[in-house]
Design an enzyme around this catalytic site. Structure first.
Site, short mmCIF file in Angstrom:
data_model
loop_
_atom_site.label_atom_id
_atom_site.label_comp_id
_atom_site.label_asym_id
_atom_site.label_seq_id
_atom_site.Cartn_x
_atom_site.Cartn_y
_atom_site.Cartn_z
N ASP A 125 0.97 -0.45 0.33
CA ASP A 125 -0.05 -0.45 -0.21
C ASP A 125 0.95 1.33 -0.43
OD1 ASP A 125 0.83 0.20 2.86
OD2 ASP A 125 -1.05 -0.04 3.47
N LEU A 126 0.67 2.50 -0.32
CA LEU A 126 0.90 3.77 -0.03
C LEU A 126 2.37 3.83 1.46
CD1 LEU A 126 1.26 6.55 -1.39
CD2 LEU A 126 -0.31 7.24 1.03
#
Length: 131
Positions: A15-16
């Site tokens: 993810d980010l």
């Protein structure tokens, strides 16, 4: 007896924040279960084609303990806990080396072509039963 399956973390799994997105652990353990069934001699595609029987996840109880990151080499372990009439209870873990990152108690149910619970055929039960 525990089965092991190696999984590499790819960029698309993160993810980010750069850690494995939580839902991807479910994909990892699915792969582990599929390989466990395959190594036991069960061809799920053939089983469905010939009998209409499939295995479906009924319940997952998961604990996220530590994050995995890009390029980690993980091991998914799968262990049979109980084998019921139409139910299979498994214990799965995702590890990085000796560190346990994720655990899950998974209940599968055997479904017939009509989508209803179906008793495991004796031949399949024999293949999945502990040795």
């Amino acid at each position: 007896m525990s089965h092991s399956h190696a999984v590499r973390v790819y960029y698309e799994d993160t993810d980010l924040a750069g850690i494995v997105y939580y839902a991807n652990y479910l994909k990892f353990i699915e792969r582990g279960r599929s390989e466990w069934v395959r190594t036991r001699g069960v061809d799920q595609g053939r089983l469905k084609a010939e009998t209409g029987i499939v295995f479906a996840v009924r319940r997952v109880e998961a604990d996220y303990l530590r994050p995995a990151v890009f390029d980690d080499l993980l091991t998914v372990t799968t262990e049979l806990r109980t084998l019921g009439g139409a139910r299979i209870d498994l214990w799965q873990q995702v590890l990085r080396g000796d560190a346990v990152l994720f655990t899950a108690a998974v209940t599968l149910v055997c479904l017939g072509a009509d989508g209803r619970a179906h008793r495991l055929p004796d031949a399949i039960r024999a293949l999945l039963a502990p040795v």
